[in-house]
Enzyme design. Structure first.
Site, mmCIF file in Angstrom:
data_model
loop_
_atom_site.group_PDB
_atom_site.id
_atom_site.type_symbol
_atom_site.label_atom_id
_atom_site.label_comp_id
_atom_site.label_asym_id
_atom_site.label_seq_id
_atom_site.Cartn_x
_atom_site.Cartn_y
_atom_site.Cartn_z
ATOM 1 N N LYS A 259 -44.962 17.887 -3.083
ATOM 2 C CA LYS A 259 -45.074 16.983 -1.941
ATOM 3 C C LYS A 259 -45.748 15.700 -2.413
ATOM 4 C CE LYS A 259 -44.193 16.574 2.488
ATOM 5 N NZ LYS A 259 -42.847 16.756 3.039
ATOM 6 N N SER A 458 -38.016 17.816 5.448
ATOM 7 C CA SER A 458 -39.305 17.996 6.120
ATOM 8 C C SER A 458 -39.055 18.323 7.589
ATOM 9 C CB SER A 458 -40.193 16.762 5.947
ATOM 10 O OG SER A 458 -40.881 16.827 4.731
#
Length: 674
Positions: A259, A458
């Site tokens: 991430k 996401s």
């Protein structure tokens, strides 16, 4: 394009048919932008079925007893997709059928009763200029820009319209992602099945534009055309050193080693994990592009790579090597079309443009649907829970309004199935979870198929995983199962400018995000981290349950990592590769509707008719200013809370603008004041 209405009312006015087999300086991932130039990444499409990548059957099996990937299976981008047959789901491939004499008579009769603005002169050439931004939403007649659904519908209508003799497609630099590019190319190939001609013209051409142009029967370019088929790049920029100099400390909590959201603010160089992810993605895209072009041109992949590495820019070489049909100016192409249609050179070529042809109704061409209706719910843009007071109807996905749509469709008996079309990098994690729940409830009552466009990562993937089946394009950006949150510590900056801020509070953690004049205390940092970890576990565990994986197996493909649609399918995150037509076919299959039966597709949205949006369509300068304002408003309005958003490095902003550019501009102004 049709957007989810800003009011609570449910409107469904677009029917189409298809036949196919606390005010704090906390920040969000919006600020975390490095830029990947995806403007040049075509991908594999339309190659012979025997040569297409096949995915393991487990990638298409969501039953509770499905087999899981072997524990020693590689998860990196270097993993090869297994070559197996993909027959579980219908392909949704377009099948052109000639009308019989009676059907032709009915179509001609219907055209007699069409409104004047829907009439087209017989023998006309449909002209479409494909360039710039292409939205995945429907657009009203007052809106500027292009609409992917309307481009594709025009191609379908033109295939059957007896008044249309062919298509003249002008392709210029595009600002959309590769999911949309593949959808357009697929429809170009479908149109060719009608036997009518489609001619392409490319005055400025990169890999993306050439990808579409190569599907045309003929491709022309002017002598001075700009051709840049030089290969692909990925770059990441970092603000860590700049922020350090001006006294700003970003305190970021991100879960997942891949991430990279927040890296641009906190780091001065790329992380190993981020480099690994981007390299794998780049290799995937480049490999697909080379293979696609080699198949189209009938050349070896080595020959395509050699051509790219030569840096060819002369249009003459492009013609000699067969990359284009011929070198012609636009007027010469029009003369060629006149000659083909036996039109005297003194007469004007009969044409109908994109906007006018959008008004032609499908029923006038005999493409009427049936009583079986499938709802199309479009979700495009960044995700937020509520709409800001200054935002417009095109500011993204607002969960409050989106949930109303879902509930209305769930309660209605009109719809046999639902296709959820997603084009979103994510956003607010809470909003994503609330929408996930409503989609899950909808899927319990009727078939729901998620169709991914350019990006569904996401929060966008969060929404998709609630559907029973997920369909993605080869290079859809997806996955990125991870979360990020943080705040700015402005202590040093305040000292430099002589600013003081004091807070009186009650409660141990009352100043958790309100105190921007100091860093987190140890206990505050602990609580902040636990909150983010909890949100990540919730996301990951729901993804594991939705995809019938163990949590450990999901953890291997989560960690905030971004995947291409192909790689996501081979790892069980996606069920099938294809566009919205395949999603519709799968929805028909699950709703027990015969695959060869026409269905009515009902868009659960309507184009915005607000004064602000209408005025935005009257001039490019107004539209550009409007776009910049919307970006900044969205940047500011989504800064609170935990975010489930893909890093901007894998997204291309419109016309090359990005949130990173906004931040750089603001920092430049700030530094100039010292």
């Amino acid at each position: 394009m049709a957007l989810l209405p800003p009011t609570s009312g449910f409107t469904s006015i677009h029917t189409n048919t298809i036949c196919s087999t606390k005010s704090t300086p906390s920040f969000s991932i919006h600020f975390s932008r490095a830029k990947l130039n995806l403007n040049r990444y075509p991908f594999l499409h339309n190659c012979p079925r025997r040569l297409r990548p096949r995915f393991p059957s487990r990638a298409f099996d969501t039953d509770s007893d499905q087999k899981l990937p072997d524990q020693d299976e590689k998860i990196g981008g270097e993993q090869e997709a297994e070559l197996i047959d993909d027959n579980k789901y219908p392909t949704g491939e377009f099948v052109y059928r000639e009308y019989d004499p009676w059907e032709n008579l009915v179509v001609k009769f219907k055209m007699l009763f069409a409104f004047p603005w829907q009439r087209v002169k017989k023998g006309s050439v449909l002209t479409m200029k494909i360039r710039g931004e292409i939205s995945d939403q429907l657009k009203s007649r007052f809106s500027s820009g292009l609409s992917l659904p309307q481009i594709c519908e025009n191609l379908i209508k033109a295939a059957y319209d007896p008044r249309i003799s062919g298509i003249y497609l002008q392709i210029e630099p595009l600002s959309c992602g590769w999911g949309k590019v593949e959808e357009i190319r697929r429809h170009v190939l479908d149109f060719k099945k009608s036997g009518k001609f489609i001619v392409g013209y490319v005055p400025a051409c990169g890999e993306k534009e050439y990808y579409i142009g190569s599907a045309c029967q003929e491709l022309y370019a002017p002598p001075s055309a700009y051709f840049q088929l030089y290969g692909l790049t990925v770059s990441a920029s970092f603000l860590g050193g700049v922020l350090e100099k001006i006294g700003i400390e970003p305190q970021v909590e991100r879960i997942g080693k891949y991430k990279s959201a927040g890296d641009q603010l906190t780091r001065k160089s790329i992380s190993n994990e981020n480099r690994e992810m981007l390299t794998a993605l780049l290799d995937n895209i480049y490999g697909n592009w080379v293979e696609t072009i080699s198949l189209v041109k009938g050349k070896k992949k080595e020959d395509i790579e050699n051509f790219v590495n030569e840096g060819v820019y002369e249009v003459e070489r492009l013609k000699e090597d067969g990359w284009i049909t011929d070198i012609k100016y636009e007027d010469e192409v029009e003369s060629l079309l006149k000659e083909r249609l036996a039109i005297p050179s003194s007469k004007k070529l009969p044409t109908v443009d994109y906007r006018k042809y959008c008004r032609v109704k499908k029923w006038t061409i005999g493409l009427a649907g049936s009583r079986n209706r499938i709802a199309i719910i479009r979700a495009s843009g960044s995700i937020s829970r509520v709409r800001g007071s200054l935002s417009t109807s095109s500011s993204g996905i607002v969960s409050e309004q989106f949930i109303e749509k879902i509930r209305t469709v769930r309660e209605s008996k009109r719809y046999k199935a639902v296709v959820l079309r997603i084009d979103s990098p994510g956003g607010d994690a809470l909003a994503s979870d609330l929408m996930w729940r409503e989609i899950k409830l909808l899927a319990a009552k009727k078939p729901v198929v998620a169709s991914m466009a350019d990006v569904a990562a996401s929060g966008g993937y969060y929404m998709a995983m609630a559907a029973q089946t997920i369909v993605a394009e080869n290079l859809t950006i997806t996955g990125s199962i991870g979360v990020v949150t943080g705040k700015f510590n402005l202590e040093r900056l305040y000292e430099k400018i002589g600013f003081n801020k004091e807070i009186i509070s009650r409660g141990r953690y009352a100043e958790l995000t309100a105190a921007d004049q100091r860093p987190f205390r140890t206990d505050e940092a602990e609580l902040f981290a636990k909150s983010a970890q909890s949100a990540y576990r919730s996301f990951r565990d729901k993804a594991a349950s939705s995809r019938s994986m163990t949590v450990d197996k999901m953890e291997e493909v989560a960690q905030g990592r971004v995947w291409s649609g192909n790689d996501a399918a081979s790892r069980g995150l996606v069920d099938a590769i294809g566009g919205i037509s395949r999603a519709v076919a799968i929805a028909k299959q699950k709703a027990n509707i015969p695959l060869d039966e026409q269905v009515t597709l009902v868009e659960i949205s309507r184009p915005s008719t607000s004064l602000f949006d209408i005025l935005g369509g009257f001039g490019s300068s107004v539209a550009e200013a409007d776009k910049a304002i919307k970006e900044l408003m969205q940047l500011m309005s989504s800064s609170d809370g935990i975010q489930a958003r893909v890093d901007g490095i894998v997204l291309e902003q419109l016309d090359g603008a990005s949130y990173a550019n906004i931040i750089f501009t603001l920092l430049k102004d700030c530094l100039s004041s010292f």
